[in-house]
Design a protein around this motif. Structure first.
Motif, PDB file in Angstrom:
ATOM      1  N   TYR A   1      -3.840  12.616   0.248  1.00 50.47           N
ATOM      2  CA  TYR A   1      -3.272  11.270   0.252  1.00 50.47           C
ATOM      3  C   TYR A   1      -1.828  11.280   0.763  1.00 50.47           C
ATOM      4  O   TYR A   1      -1.365  10.305   1.337  1.00 50.47           O
ATOM      5  CB  TYR A   1      -3.299  10.681  -1.158  1.00 50.47           C
ATOM      6  CG  TYR A   1      -4.689  10.328  -1.639  1.00 50.47           C
ATOM      7  CD1 TYR A   1      -5.326   9.181  -1.204  1.00 50.47           C
ATOM      8  CD2 TYR A   1      -5.365  11.157  -2.538  1.00 50.47           C
ATOM      9  CE1 TYR A   1      -6.598   8.855  -1.644  1.00 50.47           C
ATOM     10  CE2 TYR A   1      -6.643  10.838  -2.977  1.00 50.47           C
ATOM     11  CZ  TYR A   1      -7.256   9.677  -2.523  1.00 50.47           C
ATOM     12  OH  TYR A   1      -8.509   9.364  -2.948  1.00 50.47           O
TER      13      TYR A   1
ATOM     14  N   PHE B   1      -3.123   6.843  -9.780  1.00 48.44           N
ATOM     15  CA  PHE B   1      -3.944   5.720  -9.355  1.00 48.44           C
ATOM     16  C   PHE B   1      -4.146   4.752 -10.521  1.00 48.44           C
ATOM     17  O   PHE B   1      -4.087   5.124 -11.688  1.00 48.44           O
ATOM     18  CB  PHE B   1      -5.301   6.217  -8.855  1.00 48.44           C
ATOM     19  CG  PHE B   1      -5.204   7.034  -7.602  1.00 48.44           C
ATOM     20  CD1 PHE B   1      -5.116   6.430  -6.373  1.00 48.44           C
ATOM     21  CD2 PHE B   1      -5.171   8.428  -7.677  1.00 48.44           C
ATOM     22  CE1 PHE B   1      -5.015   7.186  -5.216  1.00 48.44           C
ATOM     23  CE2 PHE B   1      -5.085   9.188  -6.528  1.00 48.44           C
ATOM     24  CZ  PHE B   1      -4.999   8.573  -5.297  1.00 48.44           C
ATOM     25  N   ASN B   2      -4.404   3.516 -10.152  1.00 45.47           N
ATOM     26  CA  ASN B   2      -4.714   2.495 -11.151  1.00 45.47           C
ATOM     27  C   ASN B   2      -3.634   2.404 -12.226  1.00 45.47           C
ATOM     28  O   ASN B   2      -3.922   2.315 -13.419  1.00 45.47           O
ATOM     29  CB  ASN B   2      -6.071   2.772 -11.800  1.00 45.47           C
ATOM     30  CG  ASN B   2      -6.712   1.489 -12.327  1.00 45.47           C
ATOM     31  OD1 ASN B   2      -6.373   0.406 -11.881  1.00 45.47           O
ATOM     32  ND2 ASN B   2      -7.609   1.628 -13.268  1.00 45.47           N
TER      33      ASN B   2
ATOM     34  N   LEU C   1      -0.765   1.497  -7.631  1.00 45.53           N
ATOM     35  CA  LEU C   1      -0.654   2.933  -7.866  1.00 45.53           C
ATOM     36  C   LEU C   1       0.817   3.319  -7.730  1.00 45.53           C
ATOM     37  O   LEU C   1       1.608   2.611  -7.112  1.00 45.53           O
ATOM     38  CB  LEU C   1      -1.533   3.740  -6.900  1.00 45.53           C
ATOM     39  CG  LEU C   1      -1.260   3.648  -5.395  1.00 45.53           C
ATOM     40  CD1 LEU C   1      -0.187   4.639  -4.973  1.00 45.53           C
ATOM     41  CD2 LEU C   1      -2.541   3.932  -4.621  1.00 45.53           C
TER      42      LEU C   1
END
Length: 283
Positions: free
Chosen positions: A85, A165-166, A188
């Protein structure tokens, strides 16, 4: 055969037969598709960086900066999509931000070509297309001059150490008789730990942690219907999502501003051009 399948079959057959009529030499090439025009990449911190570049603190400074590496220590990657990422050349983003701040830099991110040419010059096989004159002697190769390489005063390195994330998500969704819709918000968080070191004494001059939240909003509607034995699913909507890589670029631009303004003892007059939240936190 159902009427729908028959119609689709007729359309496909017509399309295929229409492509078979022309010999290859008479087929016209498709025009290239051009999307949006290329632009220079800006972040909300760029105005503050350009303000630094015009300040007396930067213009009068002889401090030379070097960026070594900003590695990815998150150990997170996507198996189904594009791999890691975090971009590989994160250090390049910081180099660009420091350039916008107007400080002097030496390249310590990639020295492969420099090391290659120094090695060839040592072997006396690297030339510049003309003779070099050293102490009255003409040399057909590039000489190695003592003190030719510029050293650095401060080196910056660190790592992207956080990718959550989230961090936040929420929304609503409803459906009735196969017709539905909803909206969703999500976020995120990415973070980095950055160090600034005096290259002469190895003294740690600065160590800061920076973070950036990337947010997205999705609005959608859908229709589910059965026709004969076939299921049709039609979805419409829009999705706006801040890119993770652009968020990292913005975060490093803020880091560059903080590093330059702190190490060169800037008077803070450019802080007003930074996004409001940064000024409130920093103040």
């Amino acid at each position: 055969m159902s009427p729908i399948k028959y119609t689709v079959g007729v359309l496909v057959s017509a399309l295929v037969s229409g492509c078979e009529g022309l010999p290859p030499q008479l087929v016209q090439p498709e025009a290239p598709y051009n999307g949006a025009i290329p632009v220079t990449i800006d972040t909300p911190a760029d105005q503050a960086l350009e303000c630094l570049a015009g300040s007396s603190a930067v213009k009068r400074s002889r401090t030379v900066f070097a960026v070594h590496s900003i590695s990815d220590l998150t150990q997170k990657f996507s198996v189904d999509e594009d791999g890691p990422y975090v971009p590989r050349d994160t250090a390049g983003m910081l180099v660009t931000a420091l350039s916008k701040a107007g400080v002097k830099q030496v390249n310590r991110v990639n020295t492969v070509v420099t090391e290659f040419e120094i090695a060839r010059a040592r072997e006396q096989i690297l030339g510049d297309g003309q003779d070099a004159v050293v102490e009255g002697e003409r040399l057909p190769y590039r000489p190695l001059e003592r003190g030719a390489l510029l050293g650095s005063d401060l080196v910056i390195d660190g790592a992207v150490t956080q990718l959550d994330f989230n961090t936040y998500s929420g929304g609503t969704e409803a459906s009735l008789f196969g017709i539905g819709g909803g909206n969703r918000k999500f976020a995120l968080t990415v973070g980095a730990d950055i160090r600034v070191t005096d290259t002469r004494s190895t003294e740690l001059v600065m160590a800061e942690a920076y973070s950036k939240q990337a947010v997205g909003v999705e609005v959608y509607g859908s229709i589910f219907r059965f026709f004969d034995s076939e299921l049709f699913d039609v979805k419409i909507g829009s999705k706006s999502q801040e890119g993770l890589h652009s968020g990292i670029r913005w975060m490093l631009a803020e880091a560059a501003y903080n590093i330059v303004s702190t190490t060169l003892k800037h008077d803070g007059s450019c802080d007003r051009l930074l996004p409001k939240n940064y000024v409130e936190v920093a103040g």
